[in-house]
Design a protein around this motif. Structure first.
Motif, mmCIF file in Angstrom:
data_model
loop_
_atom_site.group_PDB
_atom_site.id
_atom_site.type_symbol
_atom_site.label_atom_id
_atom_site.label_comp_id
_atom_site.label_asym_id
_atom_site.label_seq_id
_atom_site.Cartn_x
_atom_site.Cartn_y
_atom_site.Cartn_z
ATOM 1 N N GLN A 28 0.809 -1.210 0.000
ATOM 2 C CA GLN A 28 0.000 0.000 0.000
ATOM 3 C C GLN A 28 0.851 1.273 0.000
ATOM 4 O O GLN A 28 0.454 2.296 -0.566
ATOM 5 C CB GLN A 28 -0.922 0.006 1.229
ATOM 6 C CG GLN A 28 -1.931 -1.131 1.258
ATOM 7 C CD GLN A 28 -2.958 -1.019 0.154
ATOM 8 O OE1 GLN A 28 -3.399 0.078 -0.201
ATOM 9 N NE2 GLN A 28 -3.366 -2.145 -0.394
ATOM 10 N N TYR A 32 4.232 5.603 -2.883
ATOM 11 C CA TYR A 32 4.560 6.938 -2.383
ATOM 12 C C TYR A 32 6.008 7.047 -1.895
ATOM 13 O O TYR A 32 6.426 8.124 -1.475
ATOM 14 C CB TYR A 32 3.614 7.306 -1.238
ATOM 15 C CG TYR A 32 2.160 7.135 -1.582
ATOM 16 C CD1 TYR A 32 1.511 8.056 -2.403
ATOM 17 C CD2 TYR A 32 1.441 6.032 -1.126
ATOM 18 C CE1 TYR A 32 0.179 7.891 -2.742
ATOM 19 C CE2 TYR A 32 0.100 5.861 -1.457
ATOM 20 C CZ TYR A 32 -0.517 6.789 -2.266
ATOM 21 O OH TYR A 32 -1.846 6.616 -2.611
ATOM 22 N N LYS A 159 -9.387 9.287 11.018
ATOM 23 C CA LYS A 159 -9.156 10.259 9.949
ATOM 24 C C LYS A 159 -9.205 11.690 10.469
ATOM 25 O O LYS A 159 -8.396 12.534 10.073
ATOM 26 C CB LYS A 159 -10.179 10.050 8.829
ATOM 27 C CG LYS A 159 -9.959 8.778 8.026
ATOM 28 C CD LYS A 159 -10.953 8.682 6.877
ATOM 29 C CE LYS A 159 -10.690 7.449 6.038
ATOM 30 N NZ LYS A 159 -11.626 7.335 4.882
ATOM 31 N N LYS A 163 -6.098 14.339 10.329
ATOM 32 C CA LYS A 163 -6.297 15.571 9.559
ATOM 33 C C LYS A 163 -6.034 16.791 10.427
ATOM 34 O O LYS A 163 -5.491 17.802 9.963
ATOM 35 C CB LYS A 163 -7.714 15.610 8.998
ATOM 36 C CG LYS A 163 -7.982 16.801 8.100
ATOM 37 C CD LYS A 163 -9.382 16.745 7.495
ATOM 38 C CE LYS A 163 -9.635 17.928 6.569
ATOM 39 N NZ LYS A 163 -11.003 17.880 5.980
ATOM 40 N N LYS A 173 -3.129 13.899 0.934
ATOM 41 C CA LYS A 173 -3.534 13.301 -0.333
ATOM 42 C C LYS A 173 -4.446 12.095 -0.139
ATOM 43 O O LYS A 173 -5.417 11.911 -0.868
ATOM 44 C CB LYS A 173 -2.300 12.863 -1.132
ATOM 45 C CG LYS A 173 -1.462 14.013 -1.658
ATOM 46 C CD LYS A 173 -0.266 13.505 -2.431
ATOM 47 C CE LYS A 173 -0.663 12.760 -3.699
ATOM 48 N NZ LYS A 173 -1.269 13.638 -4.708
ATOM 49 N N ARG A 174 -4.118 11.265 0.847
ATOM 50 C CA ARG A 174 -4.919 10.067 1.107
ATOM 51 C C ARG A 174 -4.933 9.784 2.597
ATOM 52 O O ARG A 174 -3.955 10.059 3.310
ATOM 53 C CB ARG A 174 -4.357 8.838 0.396
ATOM 54 C CG ARG A 174 -4.596 8.737 -1.083
ATOM 55 C CD ARG A 174 -4.336 7.311 -1.567
ATOM 56 N NE ARG A 174 -5.346 6.382 -1.092
ATOM 57 C CZ ARG A 174 -5.222 5.050 -1.128
ATOM 58 N NH1 ARG A 174 -4.112 4.510 -1.595
ATOM 59 N NH2 ARG A 174 -6.190 4.266 -0.694
ATOM 60 N N CYS A 175 -6.033 9.222 3.059
ATOM 61 C CA CYS A 175 -6.131 8.741 4.431
ATOM 62 C C CYS A 175 -7.085 7.556 4.402
ATOM 63 O O CYS A 175 -8.256 7.707 4.013
ATOM 64 C CB CYS A 175 -6.631 9.846 5.365
ATOM 65 S SG CYS A 175 -6.426 9.468 7.116
ATOM 66 N N PHE A 176 -6.591 6.380 4.778
ATOM 67 C CA PHE A 176 -7.399 5.183 4.616
ATOM 68 C C PHE A 176 -7.030 4.148 5.684
ATOM 69 O O PHE A 176 -5.979 4.247 6.327
ATOM 70 C CB PHE A 176 -7.225 4.591 3.214
ATOM 71 C CG PHE A 176 -5.810 4.218 2.859
ATOM 72 C CD1 PHE A 176 -5.347 2.918 3.019
ATOM 73 C CD2 PHE A 176 -4.931 5.167 2.357
ATOM 74 C CE1 PHE A 176 -4.053 2.573 2.686
ATOM 75 C CE2 PHE A 176 -3.627 4.833 2.011
ATOM 76 C CZ PHE A 176 -3.185 3.531 2.177
ATOM 77 N N TYR A 223 -11.411 0.407 1.736
ATOM 78 C CA TYR A 223 -10.465 0.847 2.766
ATOM 79 C C TYR A 223 -11.095 1.858 3.718
ATOM 80 O O TYR A 223 -10.442 2.790 4.186
ATOM 81 C CB TYR A 223 -9.197 1.427 2.116
ATOM 82 C CG TYR A 223 -8.541 0.448 1.189
ATOM 83 C CD1 TYR A 223 -7.712 -0.559 1.673
ATOM 84 C CD2 TYR A 223 -8.781 0.493 -0.196
ATOM 85 C CE1 TYR A 223 -7.134 -1.492 0.816
ATOM 86 C CE2 TYR A 223 -8.198 -0.435 -1.063
ATOM 87 C CZ TYR A 223 -7.386 -1.419 -0.549
ATOM 88 O OH TYR A 223 -6.814 -2.332 -1.396
ATOM 89 N N ARG A 224 -12.380 1.640 4.024
ATOM 90 C CA ARG A 224 -13.115 2.568 4.893
ATOM 91 C C ARG A 224 -13.059 2.185 6.369
ATOM 92 O O ARG A 224 -13.381 3.016 7.226
ATOM 93 C CB ARG A 224 -14.580 2.659 4.442
ATOM 94 C CG ARG A 224 -14.778 3.335 3.100
ATOM 95 C CD ARG A 224 -16.250 3.489 2.787
ATOM 96 N NE ARG A 224 -16.469 4.159 1.516
ATOM 97 C CZ ARG A 224 -16.583 3.536 0.349
ATOM 98 N NH1 ARG A 224 -16.508 2.199 0.314
ATOM 99 N NH2 ARG A 224 -16.772 4.208 -0.761
ATOM 100 N N TRP A 233 0.741 12.618 3.205
ATOM 101 C CA TRP A 233 0.792 14.054 2.930
ATOM 102 C C TRP A 233 1.854 14.334 1.865
ATOM 103 O O TRP A 233 2.825 13.584 1.741
ATOM 104 C CB TRP A 233 1.170 14.847 4.177
ATOM 105 C CG TRP A 233 0.144 14.957 5.235
ATOM 106 C CD1 TRP A 233 -0.852 15.893 5.341
ATOM 107 C CD2 TRP A 233 0.012 14.138 6.416
ATOM 108 N NE1 TRP A 233 -1.589 15.696 6.491
ATOM 109 C CE2 TRP A 233 -1.080 14.627 7.163
ATOM 110 C CE3 TRP A 233 0.713 13.043 6.900
ATOM 111 C CZ2 TRP A 233 -1.484 14.071 8.385
ATOM 112 C CZ3 TRP A 233 0.323 12.460 8.103
ATOM 113 C CH2 TRP A 233 -0.760 12.976 8.826
#
Length: 241
Positions: A28, A32, A159, A163, A173-176, A223-224, A233
């Motif tokens: 995953q 990045y 999340k 944040k 950019k993503r948070c999962f 991925y919730r 980030w």
């Protein structure tokens, strides 16, 4: 070298055997991870050996505990890796301003740092333009247990809480979430987290049986939900905000 620091956790060895989990989160995170890498809190090197694939220019392992540094050096230098990591006994706050990286990693580390917001601000100051800051941490404060306390966790994240500590100048950019099956098991009966330390048998059950199921279910659920959370980030120019 950093001032004397001793890591109070004792879980590093037992979780080193969780190879399915490490391969899963590595898959995953790999999109990045690029350029010059700083791995904060490298511990005994189990994560380094998974994530360091040779596609990067350099890899720096930052570890404040001198005893762990000695183990880290022994571990990494007796393992053939595509890039020879450098090991530094220090913290992010002790880095020189000109020490800049393309990717900074906090893999199961940020929850051990009391002032996490300031930590990320400091880390962000060592990111190059378009650099990536990656955090993987345990999720959901409702799952905080004696195990978390015993290994020095100040908190678990969701999340909203991640944040809230986004460093200025970085874009989330993503948070999962990852490991939905592990979350459901923990909610049901605290299979892994009911005591101050899970047993090797419990780790084996989670890693060998639950993680393969989570790979499938996490994808299905988008991925919730999950027992761990990932935040990505990126250092952005002012025009991007």
């Amino acid at each position: 070298m950093t001032d004397a620091f001793t890591y109070i956790g004792s879980e590093l060895d037992i979780f080193a055997s969780a190879t399915n989990w490490k391969q899963y989160f590595s898959q995953q995170l790999q999109p990045y991870i690029r350029g010059d890498i700083l791995e904060v809190g490298a511990g005994i090197g189990t994560t380094t050996r998974i994530l360091c694939t040779g596609k990067n220019r350099s890899w720096t392992c930052l570890e404040p505990d001198v005893q762990l540094v000695n183990r880290l050096i022994d571990s990494l230098y007796t393992t053939t890796l595509p890039i020879e990591p450098s090991v530094v006994n220090s913290t992010v706050s002790q880095l020189l301003p000109d020490q800049q990286f393309d990717t900074i990693l906090y893999i199961d580390v940020l929850e051990h740092i009391e002032n996490d917001a300031n930590e990320l601000i400091t880390a962000a100051s060592h990111l190059r333009q378009d650099g990536m800051l990656l955090v993987l941490s345990p999720a959901h404060q409702m799952l905080y247990t004696p195990f978390d306390r015993a290994i020095g966790h100040f908190r678990r994240y969701n999340k909203a809480s991640l944040k809230a500590i986004s460093p200025p100048g970085l874009k989330l950019k993503r948070c999962f979430y990852l490991d939905s099956v592990g979350l459901l098991a923990s909610l049901g009966n605290r299979l892994l987290l009911q005591s101050s330390m899970p047993t090797p048998k419990q780790i084996w059950f989670w890693d060998r049986l639950m993680i393969p199921l989570s790979r499938w279910l996490d994808l299905l659920l988008g991925y919730r939900i999950g027992k761990s959370i990932v935040a990505v980030w990126q250092q952005c120019s002012a025009l991007e905000f």
